[in-house]
Enzyme design. Structure first.
Site, PDB file in Angstrom:
ATOM      1  CG  ASP A  79       3.444   2.316   9.417  1.00  0.00           C
ATOM      2  OD1 ASP A  79       4.163   3.249   9.855  1.00  0.00           O
ATOM      3  OD2 ASP A  79       2.217   2.258   9.626  1.00  0.00           O
ATOM      4  CG  HIS A 129       1.173   5.429   8.500  1.00  0.00           C
ATOM      5  ND1 HIS A 129       0.802   4.599   9.530  1.00  0.00           N
ATOM      6  CD2 HIS A 129       0.424   6.561   8.638  1.00  0.00           C
ATOM      7  CE1 HIS A 129      -0.127   5.199  10.262  1.00  0.00           C
ATOM      8  NE2 HIS A 129      -0.372   6.386   9.738  1.00  0.00           N
ATOM      9  CB  SER A 141      -3.679   6.310  10.628  1.00  0.00           C
ATOM     10  OG  SER A 141      -2.693   6.913  11.413  1.00  0.00           O
TER      11      SER A 141
END
Ligand SMILES: *[C@@H]1O[C@H](CO)[C@@H](O)[C@H](O)[C@H]1NC(C)=O
Length: 427
Positions: free
Chosen positions: A365, A398, A201
């Site tokens: 996601d 995610h 991320s």
């Protein structure tokens, strides 16, 4: 004679076994994990000048000079205490200094820099609910990676971001310097082998900035490969929801409005607002009765949701950064989850921004829009000197990319490819 050759064969076989056992780890490129926002532990201590927001927080304040866990702190889940937590987590932008800092009287530190220890669980006393990179690290250990030997963690104060040239950014810049030193140290203690960076991320955005703030010669010498998981290259629409209405951290007990101010204060959250370059100047991302906001209208949006303090730092510090996706020339792999419904357009009705919006979902996601996950493909297309591979894993969200079996298998496969390519090119 025959016995002799048997013995020789036995010796040869056991030598081969011993060699293959030693060989795997010793040929591994050192690996550094760069977590995402909220993806590592933070500690704080309160000095005498700290003024708790209200009596409850005052009564429950940790005594001076005592370090305690700031993140992840389960009291965030307890209604009346959420406010105390939020105050200690809040950042403040100082216009004169043109930089961010903690709430006065709150000192913070990132424990275990260099180790994976603070990335495994966000709170080691609550392993079952705060697991983060533990499953990933376990799969890496099965490949021969060992914490502190050829595997390292680069935790950071994820509330802070970075700023473009000409703007101070004390905390973020210091982190990049420490990360750079860690890369050089990891390489030096592994026979000079260049390093693999694995980010999740927001960590991907920091890593790319680090590469682009150092010379091509440095990158060639020290970076073997950059693998970015779930990176939000162009921000997310979800972040506009967080700024407008707060985000409950996925925990139903948390009132999003109690953490909204703290979330708005985070510089890295501003960085994750949708980039105009990617989301376009006209596509409406937030729709209200009177106004449509595209990514280009974010200054107006920040003003209208009641966060006018964010407008100047957004315009001067954040916006110039969001377009900076320069190709670093080192091999890059983006691994992303797809096919999970992800906020794409937010509709706010008469009740304003305090009420959760109606949402139209699109591909992504679950947190990051597909457009943003794929931004490097678009940005770097036609750049022959920029190796880029994109691996899509359907139905992986995610953060589940860090524990999903298919995803972990894929990550490990990529690493053995990267490590064995090294063998071929070295021989
Ligand atoms: C906002 O966008 C919607 C959908 O694109 C459009 O139908 C509407 O007319 C726009 N409203 C305003 C005020 O621009």
């Amino acid at each position: 004679m025959e016995e002799m050759s048997n013995i020789i064969r036995l010796i040869a076989v056991s030598m081969a076994m011993v060699m293959s056992m030693c060989q795997v780890p010793s040929n591994l490129h050192p690996l550094i994990l760069v977590p995402g926002s909220g993806g590592n532990q933070l500690e704080a201590r309160l000095t005498k000048i700290y003024e708790p927001p209200g009596l409850i927080c005052k009564l429950l304040s940790h005594r001076s000079s005592h370090w305690f866990r700031l993140w992840f702190d389960p009291t965030v889940l307890v209604g009346p205490l959420t406010k105390c937590f939020a105050d200690r987590m809040t950042l403040h932008y100082d216009q004169e200094k043109d930089d961010y800092s903690n709430t006065p009287g709150v000192e913070t530190r990132v424990p275990h820099f260099g180790s994976t220890q603070s990335l495994l669980y966000l709170n080691p006393e609550l392993k079952h609910i705060t697991g983060y990179m533990a499953p990933l690290v376990k799969s890496l250990e099965l490949q021969g990676y060992r914490d502190g030997e050829n595997l390292y963690g680069a935790p950071y104060d994820f509330r802070y971001g970075l700023a473009p040239e000409g703007h101070p950014s004390f905390v973020g810049t210091e982190y990049l310097q420490n990360l750079k030193k860690l890369i050089e140290k990891a390489s030096a203690s592994n026979g000079g082998k260049p390093v693999i960076i694995l980010s999740h991320s927001l960590g991907g955005l920091f890593a790319l900035q680090l590469f682009n703030r150092n010379s091509a010669t440095w990158r060639q010498k020290y970076i073997k490969h950059f693998m970015a998981l779930s990176a939000p290259w162009g921000g997310t629409v979800q972040e506009m929801l967080t700024f407008a209405s707060g985000y409950s951290l996925g925990v139903p007990l948390v009132d999003p409005l109690l953490v909204r101010d703290e979330q708005r204060s985070s510089e890295s959250n501003l960085w994750l607002l949708p980039s105009p370059k990617l989301f376009g100047p006209t596509t409406p991302l937030v729709i209200t009765e009177n106004t449509n906001y595209s990514a280009l209208d974010i200054p107006q949006f920040l003003n209208d949701i009641g966060f006018s303090q964010g407008v100047q730092p957004y315009k001067t510090r954040i916006l110039p950064l969001t377009g900076q996706l320069f190709a670093p020339g080192v091999p890059v792999t983006c691994m992303i989850g797809t096919g999970v419904k992800t906020p794409e357009t937010l509709f706010y009705g008469r009740d304003g921004f305090d009420k959760p919006p109606d949402i139209i979902y699109g591909d992504g996601d679950g947190t990051v829009n597909l457009l943003s996950l794929l931004a490097l493909e678009k940005e770097w297309s036609g750049k022959p000197n920029q190796p880029l591979k994109v691996i899509k894993i359907p139905q992986v969200s995610h953060t589940s990319i860090l524990k999903d079996d298919v995803a972990l298998k894929q990550i490990v496969t990529e690493f053995s490819d990267i490590n064995s390519n090294a063998l071929i090119s070295a021989s």
